[in-house]
Scaffold this motif. Structure first.
Motif, PDB file in Angstrom:
ATOM      1  N   ASP A  82     -11.377  -0.635   6.902  1.00  0.00           N
ATOM      2  CA  ASP A  82     -11.762  -1.407   8.087  1.00  0.00           C
ATOM      3  C   ASP A  82     -12.945  -2.329   7.794  1.00  0.00           C
ATOM      4  N   ARG A  83     -13.792  -1.913   6.875  1.00  0.00           N
ATOM      5  CA  ARG A  83     -14.967  -2.732   6.543  1.00  0.00           C
ATOM      6  C   ARG A  83     -14.639  -3.865   5.578  1.00  0.00           C
ATOM      7  N   VAL A  84     -13.799  -3.596   4.595  1.00  0.00           N
ATOM      8  CA  VAL A  84     -13.602  -4.592   3.530  1.00  0.00           C
ATOM      9  C   VAL A  84     -12.171  -5.098   3.417  1.00  0.00           C
ATOM     10  N   GLY A  85     -11.245  -4.472   4.113  1.00  0.00           N
ATOM     11  CA  GLY A  85      -9.839  -4.812   3.907  1.00  0.00           C
ATOM     12  C   GLY A  85      -9.419  -6.166   4.421  1.00  0.00           C
ATOM     13  N   SER A  86     -10.057  -6.644   5.484  1.00  0.00           N
ATOM     14  CA  SER A  86      -9.629  -7.913   6.080  1.00  0.00           C
ATOM     15  C   SER A  86      -9.960  -9.111   5.196  1.00  0.00           C
ATOM     16  N   GLN A  87     -11.077  -9.045   4.478  1.00  0.00           N
ATOM     17  CA  GLN A  87     -11.487 -10.151   3.611  1.00  0.00           C
ATOM     18  C   GLN A  87     -11.991  -9.609   2.277  1.00  0.00           C
ATOM     19  N   PRO A  88     -11.080  -9.261   1.365  1.00  0.00           N
ATOM     20  CA  PRO A  88     -11.505  -8.758   0.049  1.00  0.00           C
ATOM     21  C   PRO A  88     -12.311  -9.815  -0.710  1.00  0.00           C
ATOM     22  N   GLN A  89     -13.428  -9.402  -1.270  1.00  0.00           N
ATOM     23  CA  GLN A  89     -14.312 -10.331  -1.965  1.00  0.00           C
ATOM     24  C   GLN A  89     -14.132 -10.327  -3.477  1.00  0.00           C
ATOM     25  N   ASP A  90     -13.384  -9.363  -4.003  1.00  0.00           N
ATOM     26  CA  ASP A  90     -13.183  -9.291  -5.443  1.00  0.00           C
ATOM     27  C   ASP A  90     -11.821  -8.653  -5.709  1.00  0.00           C
ATOM     28  N   PRO A  91     -11.292  -8.749  -6.930  1.00  0.00           N
ATOM     29  CA  PRO A  91      -9.960  -8.221  -7.227  1.00  0.00           C
ATOM     30  C   PRO A  91      -9.787  -6.740  -6.945  1.00  0.00           C
ATOM     31  N   MET A  92     -10.794  -5.914  -7.251  1.00  0.00           N
ATOM     32  CA  MET A  92     -10.641  -4.485  -7.024  1.00  0.00           C
ATOM     33  C   MET A  92     -10.512  -4.177  -5.540  1.00  0.00           C
ATOM     34  N   THR A  93     -11.295  -4.846  -4.732  1.00  0.00           N
ATOM     35  CA  THR A  93     -11.171  -4.677  -3.286  1.00  0.00           C
ATOM     36  C   THR A  93      -9.805  -5.153  -2.801  1.00  0.00           C
ATOM     37  N   ALA A  94      -9.294  -6.231  -3.412  1.00  0.00           N
ATOM     38  CA  ALA A  94      -7.979  -6.736  -3.032  1.00  0.00           C
ATOM     39  C   ALA A  94      -6.883  -5.731  -3.366  1.00  0.00           C
ATOM     40  N   VAL A  95      -6.998  -5.047  -4.499  1.00  0.00           N
ATOM     41  CA  VAL A  95      -6.026  -4.012  -4.874  1.00  0.00           C
ATOM     42  C   VAL A  95      -6.066  -2.873  -3.867  1.00  0.00           C
ATOM     43  N   PHE A  96      -7.262  -2.435  -3.511  1.00  0.00           N
ATOM     44  CA  PHE A  96      -7.426  -1.367  -2.522  1.00  0.00           C
ATOM     45  C   PHE A  96      -6.843  -1.783  -1.173  1.00  0.00           C
ATOM     46  N   ALA A  97      -7.136  -2.998  -0.748  1.00  0.00           N
ATOM     47  CA  ALA A  97      -6.665  -3.467   0.548  1.00  0.00           C
ATOM     48  C   ALA A  97      -5.146  -3.575   0.579  1.00  0.00           C
ATOM     49  N   ALA A  98      -4.529  -4.029  -0.499  1.00  0.00           N
ATOM     50  CA  ALA A  98      -3.070  -4.152  -0.543  1.00  0.00           C
ATOM     51  C   ALA A  98      -2.407  -2.790  -0.417  1.00  0.00           C
ATOM     52  N   ALA A  99      -2.945  -1.800  -1.121  1.00  0.00           N
ATOM     53  CA  ALA A  99      -2.365  -0.454  -1.047  1.00  0.00           C
ATOM     54  C   ALA A  99      -2.556   0.161   0.334  1.00  0.00           C
ATOM     55  N   MET A 100      -3.742   0.021   0.896  1.00  0.00           N
ATOM     56  CA  MET A 100      -4.002   0.582   2.211  1.00  0.00           C
ATOM     57  C   MET A 100      -3.173  -0.102   3.287  1.00  0.00           C
ATOM     58  N   ARG A 101      -2.941  -1.390   3.136  1.00  0.00           N
ATOM     59  CA  ARG A 101      -2.121  -2.110   4.105  1.00  0.00           C
ATOM     60  C   ARG A 101      -0.687  -1.573   4.111  1.00  0.00           C
ATOM     61  N   GLU A 102      -0.148  -1.340   2.913  1.00  0.00           N
ATOM     62  CA  GLU A 102       1.198  -0.782   2.810  1.00  0.00           C
ATOM     63  C   GLU A 102       1.229   0.655   3.327  1.00  0.00           C
ATOM     64  N   TRP A 103       0.186   1.414   3.056  1.00  0.00           N
ATOM     65  CA  TRP A 103       0.090   2.808   3.524  1.00  0.00           C
ATOM     66  C   TRP A 103       0.056   2.864   5.056  1.00  0.00           C
ATOM     67  N   ARG A 104      -0.756   2.030   5.661  1.00  0.00           N
ATOM     68  CA  ARG A 104      -0.859   2.030   7.121  1.00  0.00           C
ATOM     69  C   ARG A 104       0.426   1.541   7.773  1.00  0.00           C
ATOM     70  N   ARG A 105       1.062   0.556   7.160  1.00  0.00           N
ATOM     71  CA  ARG A 105       2.308   0.041   7.721  1.00  0.00           C
ATOM     72  C   ARG A 105       3.369   1.137   7.738  1.00  0.00           C
ATOM     73  N   ALA A 106       3.461   1.889   6.642  1.00  0.00           N
ATOM     74  CA  ALA A 106       4.444   2.973   6.588  1.00  0.00           C
ATOM     75  C   ALA A 106       4.076   4.094   7.555  1.00  0.00           C
ATOM     76  N   ALA A 107       2.782   4.419   7.661  1.00  0.00           N
ATOM     77  CA  ALA A 107       2.351   5.491   8.547  1.00  0.00           C
ATOM     78  C   ALA A 107       2.611   5.137  10.005  1.00  0.00           C
ATOM     79  N   SER A 108       2.429   3.871  10.369  1.00  0.00           N
ATOM     80  CA  SER A 108       2.652   3.464  11.758  1.00  0.00           C
ATOM     81  C   SER A 108       4.131   3.498  12.122  1.00  0.00           C
ATOM     82  N   LYS A 109       4.980   3.307  11.129  1.00  0.00           N
ATOM     83  CA  LYS A 109       6.418   3.322  11.402  1.00  0.00           C
ATOM     84  C   LYS A 109       6.980   4.728  11.441  1.00  0.00           C
ATOM     85  N   ASN A 110       6.517   5.570  10.506  1.00  0.00           N
ATOM     86  CA  ASN A 110       7.115   6.889  10.355  1.00  0.00           C
ATOM     87  C   ASN A 110       6.319   8.020  10.993  1.00  0.00           C
TER      88      ASN A 110
END
Length: 242
Positions: A82-110
């Motif tokens: 929630d703090r860093v996922g909306s605007q990743p400032q570096d590649p590692m944060t972007a990797v984390f945000a991409a995985a969490m986005r997919e995780w949350r999308r699946a959790a909200s559906k299932n």
């Protein structure tokens, strides 16, 4: 007597010739001038890339270290996202945000039935992280090919200017019918100056390319390691939900 007079005149002209770098450039043939300008531009652009890459890698490694401190601090991953996922400032944060986005999308559906499609979800998360690593690595490696190209071609471009300048010197010998070094010295100096510029452009480019390539590979490995560790964490959480 006439030959001696011509030789003395040629030596006098050579003695008054400006052998400074600017003088060699101004007096050079148009083709040799073009080679010199091209090599100077390539050298300046290479140094700009080198400085930018060094500063960027330092900044990215520092930001990655700061993010890893937050990630391994034991806090909630959802709060971190929630703090860093909306605007990743570096590649590692972007990797984390991409995985969490997919995780949350699946959790909200299932909902609580995430475990029913755990393998598919794990594959999707691994894929989005790998795609993100590849994309961010490509961005970080931008312009590296220019360093490699300059390092491999600049000496030959300088050599072309040298050959062209020496050809002009031989033409001067044929026109004056004088083989004295004083006649050909200015042309040879201009020609060799082009070779020197080729080496000035190529040597830093090759050294920097090798050094930066190792640093970039090390940073990419750091991203891959983080992606693997984060994938294992999410896999454990999926098993706990089953």
């Amino acid at each position: 007597m006439e030959g001696n007079a011509m030789e003395m005149a040629a030596m006098g002209a050579a003695a008054g010739y400006d052998f400074s770098m600017w003088g060699l450039f101004v007096k050079a043939d148009l083709v040799v001038k073009g080679v010199m300008v091209l090599l100077v531009f390539a050298s300046v652009w290479c140094w700009a890339i080198i400085v930018e890459k060094i500063l960027r890698l330092r900044r990215l490694n520092k930001m990655a270290g700061q993010f890893e401190d937050k990630f391994w601090s034991g806090g909630s991953l959802d709060d971190l996202y929630d703090r860093v996922g909306s605007q990743p400032q570096d590649p590692m944060t972007a990797v984390f945000a991409a995985a969490m986005r997919e995780w949350r999308r699946a959790a909200s559906k299932n909902g609580a039935r995430v475990g029913a499609s755990r393998e598919n979800l794990q594959d999707r998360i691994d894929r989005v992280m790998q795609v993100t690593v590849t994309r961010e690595t490509d961005r970080t490696e931008k312009y590296m090919t220019f360093l490699a190209s300059t390092g491999s071609t600049a000496p030959f471009i300088g050599l072309f200017g040298t050959v062209w300048g020496i050809m002009n010197s031989f033409q001067a010998i044929a026109m004056t019918r004088n083989t004295s070094l004083a006649v050909v010295a200015p042309g040879i100096a201009e020609a060799l100056f082009a070779t020197a510029l080729g080496l000035v452009a190529a040597i830093p480019a090759v050294v920097a390319y090798n050094k930066l390539s190792r640093e970039l590979d090390r940073y990419t490995s750091r991203l891959d390691s983080f992606a693997g560790e984060f994938s294992a964490i999410l896999s454990r959480q999926m098993e706990e939900r089953e």
